[in-house]
Motif scaffolding. Structure first.
Motif, PDB file in Angstrom:
ATOM      1  N   THR A   1      28.018  14.252  75.538  1.00 60.28           N
ATOM      2  CA  THR A   1      28.661  14.640  76.670  1.00 60.28           C
ATOM      3  C   THR A   1      27.948  15.199  77.783  1.00 60.28           C
ATOM      4  O   THR A   1      28.142  14.938  78.904  1.00 60.28           O
ATOM      5  N   THR A   2      26.997  16.027  77.353  1.00 57.94           N
ATOM      6  CA  THR A   2      25.974  16.518  78.233  1.00 57.94           C
ATOM      7  C   THR A   2      25.043  15.259  78.996  1.00 57.94           C
ATOM      8  O   THR A   2      25.097  15.515  80.160  1.00 57.94           O
ATOM      9  N   ALA A   3      24.669  14.368  78.047  1.00 60.60           N
ATOM     10  CA  ALA A   3      24.116  13.269  78.898  1.00 60.60           C
ATOM     11  C   ALA A   3      24.606  12.334  79.804  1.00 60.60           C
ATOM     12  O   ALA A   3      24.271  12.127  80.957  1.00 60.60           O
TER      13      ALA A   3
ATOM     14  N   PHE B   1      26.029  16.201  72.613  1.00 59.08           N
ATOM     15  CA  PHE B   1      24.852  15.856  73.306  1.00 59.08           C
ATOM     16  C   PHE B   1      25.271  14.513  74.291  1.00 59.08           C
ATOM     17  O   PHE B   1      24.577  14.625  75.400  1.00 59.08           O
TER      18      PHE B   1
ATOM     19  N   ASP C   1      18.344   7.237  73.100  1.00 62.78           N
ATOM     20  CA  ASP C   1      18.535   8.269  74.276  1.00 62.78           C
ATOM     21  C   ASP C   1      20.129   8.682  74.248  1.00 62.78           C
ATOM     22  O   ASP C   1      20.735   7.338  73.988  1.00 62.78           O
ATOM     23  N   HIS C   2      20.475   9.711  73.943  1.00 69.25           N
ATOM     24  CA  HIS C   2      21.952   9.905  74.039  1.00 69.25           C
ATOM     25  C   HIS C   2      22.924   9.435  74.877  1.00 69.25           C
ATOM     26  O   HIS C   2      23.975   9.076  74.849  1.00 69.25           O
TER      27      HIS C   2
ATOM     28  N   SER D   1      26.699  12.883  87.060  1.00 70.72           N
ATOM     29  CA  SER D   1      26.712  14.010  88.102  1.00 70.72           C
ATOM     30  C   SER D   1      25.941  13.617  89.505  1.00 70.72           C
ATOM     31  O   SER D   1      26.267  14.144  90.827  1.00 70.72           O
ATOM     32  N   ARG D   2      24.842  13.024  89.273  1.00 67.31           N
ATOM     33  CA  ARG D   2      23.822  13.093  90.265  1.00 67.31           C
ATOM     34  C   ARG D   2      24.362  11.846  91.351  1.00 67.31           C
ATOM     35  O   ARG D   2      24.128  12.103  92.589  1.00 67.31           O
TER      36      ARG D   2
ATOM     37  N   PHE E   1      27.302  13.600  81.523  1.00 65.29           N
ATOM     38  CA  PHE E   1      27.674  14.386  82.575  1.00 65.29           C
ATOM     39  C   PHE E   1      26.786  14.447  83.630  1.00 65.29           C
ATOM     40  O   PHE E   1      26.717  14.355  84.915  1.00 65.29           O
ATOM     41  N   LEU E   2      25.374  14.704  82.958  1.00 66.19           N
ATOM     42  CA  LEU E   2      24.211  14.694  83.897  1.00 66.19           C
ATOM     43  C   LEU E   2      23.931  13.358  84.507  1.00 66.19           C
ATOM     44  O   LEU E   2      23.629  13.435  85.803  1.00 66.19           O
ATOM     45  N   SER E   3      24.024  12.405  83.746  1.00 65.94           N
ATOM     46  CA  SER E   3      23.775  11.108  84.383  1.00 65.94           C
ATOM     47  C   SER E   3      24.449  10.667  85.520  1.00 65.94           C
ATOM     48  O   SER E   3      24.481  10.227  86.591  1.00 65.94           O
TER      49      SER E   3
ATOM     50  N   ARG F   1      22.799  -1.697  80.448  1.00 67.68           N
ATOM     51  CA  ARG F   1      21.977  -1.675  79.317  1.00 67.68           C
ATOM     52  C   ARG F   1      22.575  -2.270  77.853  1.00 67.68           C
ATOM     53  O   ARG F   1      23.861  -2.293  77.707  1.00 67.68           O
TER      54      ARG F   1
END
Lengths: 320, 257
Positions: free
Chosen positions: A188-190, A186, A164-165, A196-197, A192-194, A145
């Motif tokens: 951290t969450t973004a 926000f 996008d965070h 974690s997959r 982590f989710l990105s 990016r």
């Protein structure tokens, strides 16, 4: 059905073990994103290239991070203007060059220093090489990016893409100046989710290999030193064991030369089924491929040299 | 609207994972996945994930389908791991056969030793015993007591032995290593593979001409066996064990057993 239970338990265990470290890496990355300025980062780094690479190689001693959480941190460091010769060696070496892993390796090999020393050597060399080659390239060349500063300005926020965070645009510190804590959460969450997959995908594949690999397959590699090294390195990538625990597994491989066990412990934290999709998600294809190929070839070559020259005792080390 | 729905689904999934990670260390099944010494880490991570899930409901980010699928996959795997019968603690045979002395008295146990027929046996686990062997701290005639699950093979049956095995887990189930010891018994046919057994006996030199690498354990990458000794059993009984895995290894008495 029993195999399914073993498979599900293995995959769940890998994810549960890695999740705290991925959280930590995501949080560290978010803190760097929001609170740490580029100037502050550059102030603490040496001016010379060799000094910067050295800082990258050994920063893990102060900031130990499992390989599960290292990629988000490296990405944020690059976006903040940290030279790649610092960030990339840190990403490659920190999962091994840290007190926790050094201690666990010493313990697994019953106090013997040779496995630890050779493990560090086999990790530091490819990390140093990558740092040397990448130098101070712009992060836009390395990351998938493009940072906002390098994009055409055509919006009120000064960047073209959807906000996008997890976009890594670096603009959040300005948009949420008054509420940096919320921004850290926000981000951290973004992150982590990105990530974690990829962790979950890698864990599923690794658990599959672990569960369904025939039990006698390891015996195929003990007849020849070179096969043993290549075989254990491949196994390390497929099993994707955390760097804190892989020494115990390596120590248990009875009948394998120490060079093969060291190769197992060196390649795993740098290249495994969790890291490979993360690399291709975060970095440009060429760099991601280099992050896989360079350590693999280097460690394979060095382990074979160690084995051929008999610098290590071929029967020492490990639980057995 | 679609983004809001997806975000709420993501919040619920992430929240479910957080609650699972909070509940697991306080449950009786944590050890099935991770070494219990890391329960505090899972608890902290679970609290943080739950907190992030709550905050996620207010984030305006557009969730990715692949992220949602990943979260669903993890919850499905965790549920399957908890529900499916596991060979180590759900599906073992439950007979109560004994071997060795047919009418042995119940052993007298202290913290680190047990006494049978006036002889003391050091309680130790299989990993600790193998490490002592590696350090040349064992000799023929030493008396030990350990426990584990029975493994039988035609070769071992023919020689009058069973293998007693356990999984050694440093961090999580995925890095499990098998540890095994050969035990001489009166009649291997009295035992079934998977039974939990507590064996006491004397170490004798290993004269078995047998491929020990044939012993393998489900879920273990490799299995270690003794190179120098086997256990000549005196007495043992089959009983269920609370936790079949080895998480603790000590280098002196009292051993973890």
């Amino acid at each position: 059905m029993q195999d399914l239970a073993i498979f599900a338990t293995s995959a769940t265990a890998i994810i549960l073990e890695a999740a705290p470290f991925l959280l930590l890496g995501s949080l560290l990355g978010a803190i760097i994103e929001v609170y740490v300025s580029e100037a502050a980062l550059l102030r603490v780094l040496p001016n010379r290239a060799l000094g910067q690479i050295t800082v990258g190689l050994f920063a893990g001693m102060l900031l130990p991070t499992c390989e599960c959480g290292i990629v988000p941190v490296a990405r944020k460091l690059l976006l903040k203007g940290t030279p790649p010769r610092v960030a990339i060696p840190y990403m490659m070496a920190a999962p091994v060059v840290n007190p926790v892993v050094i201690g666990s390796t010493i313990f697994a090999f019953q106090g013997e220093i040779a496995p630890v020393a050779f493990r560090l050597l086999l990790v530091v060399v490819p990390a140093f090489a990558m740092g040397l080659v990448l130098g101070d390239l712009n992060s836009s060349v390395l990351l998938r990016r493009t940072p906002a500063a390098l994009q055409p300005l055509n919006s009120a926020h000064g960047h073209a893409h959807t906000h996008d965070h997890a976009c890594g645009c670096g603009c959040c510190s300005q948009v949420h100046e008054a509420n940096k804590l919320k921004s850290v959460i926000f981000h951290t969450t973004a992150e982590f989710l990105s990530m974690s997959r990829f962790l979950i995908l890698g864990a599923i594949v690794a658990a599959g290999f672990k569960t369904y690999l025939p039990s006698g397959v390891l015996e195929l590699f003990t007849s020849n030193g070179f096969l043993a090294i290549a075989g254990l390195m491949l196994l390390a990538v497929l099993l994707s064991i955390c760097s804190e625990a892989d020494a115990f597994v390596a120590a248990s491989f009875a009948g394998f030369p120490l060079a093969a066990k060291v190769g197992f412990m060196a390649i795993g934290p740098m290249v495994d089924l969790k890291l490979i999709p993360m690399f291709y998600s975060v970095f440009h294809r060429r760099l991601a491929t280099a992050l896989v190929v360079v350590p693999t070839v280097t460690i394979l070559f060095m382990a074979m040299v160690l084995h051929m020259t008999n610098w290590v005792d071929r029967t020492m080390g490990g639980l057995w | 609207m679609a983004a809001t729905v997806l975000r709420w689904i993501e919040t619920l999934l992430l929240g479910a994972i957080g609650v699972f990670m909070l509940a697991l260390p306080n449950s009786e099944i944590y050890w099935r996945f991770l070494n219990p010494k890391y329960s505090w880490l899972t608890l902290i991570a679970g609290a943080l994930v739950t907190f992030l899930a709550l905050c996620n409901a207010f984030d305006r980010r557009w969730p990715k389908i692949s992220e949602l699928l990943g979260l669903m996959a993890f919850l499905f795997l965790a549920g399957a791991a908890a529900a499916l019968p596991n060979p180590y603690y759900d599906a073992g045979p439950s007979s109560s056969a004994t071997f060795g002395s047919a009418e042995a008295d119940l052993p007298h146990m202290t913290e680190s030793r047990l006494t049978l027929d006036g002889e003391e046996y050091v309680k130790i686990n299989l990993a600790e015993l193998l490490i002592k062997e590696k350090n040349n701290a064992l000799q023929a005639g030493d008396r030990y007591a350990f426990q584990g699950s029975v493994t039988r093979t035609p070769e071992l049956d023919g020689a009058g032995f069973v293998a007693v095995s356990r999984l050694l887990i440093a961090c999580c189930f995925a890095d499990a290593v098998g540890v095994s010891y050969f035990v001489r018994v009166n009649n291997p046919g009295e035992f079934e593979t998977g039974q939990w057994v507590r064996a006491s006996g004397v170490l004798v030199p290993d004269n078995l001409d047998m491929n020990k690498t044939a012993i393998s354990m489900q879920g273990a990458i490799s299995t270690l066996t003794s190179k120098s000794f086997v256990l000549d059993s005196v007495q043992a009984s089959i009983a269920p064990s609370d936790i079949p895995f080895i998480f603790v290894v000590r280098d002196s008495e009292p051993y973890a057993y």
